[in-house]
Design an enzyme around this catalytic site. Structure first.
Site, PDB file in Angstrom:
ATOM      1  N   GLY A   1       0.808  -1.215   0.000  1.00  0.00           N
ATOM      2  CA  GLY A   1       0.000   0.000   0.000  1.00  0.00           C
ATOM      3  C   GLY A   1       0.836   1.256   0.000  1.00  0.00           C
ATOM      4  O   GLY A   1       1.964   1.256   0.483  1.00  0.00           O
ATOM      5  N   GLU A   2       0.232   2.351  -0.549  1.00  0.00           N
ATOM      6  CA  GLU A   2       0.944   3.631  -0.577  1.00  0.00           C
ATOM      7  C   GLU A   2       0.562   4.439   0.662  1.00  0.00           C
ATOM      8  O   GLU A   2      -0.544   4.291   1.187  1.00  0.00           O
ATOM      9  CB  GLU A   2       0.565   4.376  -1.861  1.00  0.00           C
ATOM     10  CG  GLU A   2       1.073   3.620  -3.093  1.00  0.00           C
ATOM     11  CD  GLU A   2       0.801   4.368  -4.386  1.00  0.00           C
ATOM     12  OE1 GLU A   2       1.638   4.301  -5.290  1.00  0.00           O
ATOM     13  OE2 GLU A   2      -0.257   5.038  -4.454  1.00  0.00           O
TER      14      GLU A   2
ATOM     15  N   ASP B   1       9.320  -7.898   8.741  1.00  0.00           N
ATOM     16  CA  ASP B   1       9.981  -7.134   7.667  1.00  0.00           C
ATOM     17  C   ASP B   1      10.792  -5.980   8.252  1.00  0.00           C
ATOM     18  O   ASP B   1      10.633  -4.817   7.861  1.00  0.00           O
ATOM     19  CB  ASP B   1       8.949  -6.612   6.657  1.00  0.00           C
ATOM     20  CG  ASP B   1       9.607  -6.123   5.364  1.00  0.00           C
ATOM     21  OD1 ASP B   1       8.965  -5.364   4.611  1.00  0.00           O
ATOM     22  OD2 ASP B   1      10.794  -6.463   5.126  1.00  0.00           O
TER      23      ASP B   1
END
Ligand code: ELW
Length: 345
Positions: free
Chosen positions: A84-85, A187
């Site tokens: 997602g941005e 991550d």
């Protein structure tokens, strides 16, 4: 109350929440978010608007909170997270600004919210709410004016040892908290560390790869179901080999990030071509990438975090102590900010 009462209570709650945007609490959001995974359309079909806002400054109007109506995206992308941005946004009623990450419903993982609704910690990016509008989920969060550590690294080339140790220590504080709540970040990397305006404080963000670890500590097979692994160069050997993983996988990634901070490039990439997974599984840990100029205490802590056997690898708590000791031994946080650009090694 019995388990069945608890479940029915949760079902009752979700039923009450469906189709509305309310000011509520993290646990309300956690229940609602579980119903979003399947991409299930709300009663109002494609245009459904539902969610929970966690702070007063984001104001739903008549149980709605729609983009372009109740809030607007500020021009310019802040960054791109997992799936997602991320934009700066402004609430039209209050003028309050924060950050917003938009994720298509088919890419949404409820774990992304579970990780940050569990509680608040100084080294974890605060969640301000989540709203579904049609086929999009928008996650609202605190705006971090200092941008990401990944962006800072691009500007600086590589960081001085003291600065790298300080940021690693802060990231390990956040990991210590998540791991104590059986949450794997999944991550850990410079792009997912955000900085305060004066760049003195760092927080972990982007729980799009988070996983809930079993309480028995047996570790979890990550490469199953809807799980998408994190950044290849930072993956631990047990992850690439599809073995059971636990919180130690984040510790490996944090030391890959440390090499990235010190060298200005990701580990493995100067020595091998893609796919790197095979090398990560087969080759010894990338200890030759520890800069020779590093203090022995820094080299020692990176070695402790890059043990291939997760049972032999340091925990986030142990590594944080080593990072603090190493920072003391290099003389504390002294490097100036206006330092010159350092050509990546
Ligand atoms: C609490 N919460 C909710 C969603 C979340 O999983 C995320 C994220 C994410 C991913 C990538 N990038 C950013 N990102 N955020 C900001 C900001 N908040 O100011 C930002 C600023 C940048 F300059 C670049 C990337 C940025 C944020 C999460 O953690």
């Amino acid at each position: 109350e019995s388990i069945s009462d608890k479940l029915s209570m949760e079902e009752f709650l979700v039923d009450a929440l469906k189709g509305s945007v309310i000011l509520g609490e993290p646990r309300n959001l956690a229940c609602l978010a579980k119903t979003w995974k399947g991409g299930g359309l709300s009663p109002k079909g494609m245009d459904g608007n539902e969610g929970v806002l966690l702070i007063e400054k984001l104001k739903a109007v008549d149980y709605e909170y729609r983009e372009g109506v109740h809030w607007t995206k500020c021009p310019g992308l802040l960054g791109t997270g997992s799936f997602g941005e991320v934009y700066k946004m402004e609430d039209k009623q209050t003028g309050f600004q924060c950050a917003a990450k938009k994720v298509r419903i088919e890419n949404f993982r409820a774990e992304e919210l579970m990780a940050c609704t569990g509680g608040v910690h100084a080294k974890v990016l605060p969640l301000y709410g989540a709203v579904k509008e049609g086929l999009w989920i928008t996650l609202f969060m605190k705006l971090m004016e200092g941008g990401s550590l990944g962006q800072l690294l691009k500007q600086r080339g590589y960081l001085p040892e003291d600065r790298a140790l300080d940021y690693l220590g802060q990231a390990l504080e956040g990991l210590e908290y998540l791991h104590a709540h059986s949450i794997l970040h999944g991550d850990v990397k410079a792009d997912n560390i955000l900085l305060s305006g004066d760049r003195s404080h760092a927080v972990l963000c982007d729980f799009g790869h988070a996983a809930h670890l079993h309480l028995d500590g047996m570790g979890k097979h990550l490469m199953t179901g809807d799980y998408v692994p994190g950044t290849e160069t930072h993956l631990a050997p047990e992850v690439v080999m599809g073995k059971r993983c636990d919180s130690k996988a984040d510790v490996w990634s944090s030391c890959c990030m440390m090499l990235h901070l010190l060298n200005g490039c990701h580990p493995w990439t100067q020595y091998y071509n893609h796919p790197l997974c095979l090398k990560i599984a087969k080759e010894p840990p990338p200890l030759r990438e520890i800069p020779p100029s590093c203090h022995p205490a820094t080299a020692h802590l990176i070695k402790a975090g890059l043990e291939k056997d997760p049972t032999q690898r340091a925990s986030a708590a142990e590594l944080r102590v080593k990072a603090c000791e190493a920072l003391e031994k290099v003389g504390g946080l002294k490097s100036p900010w206006r330092g010159e650009y350092r050509q990546p090694r």
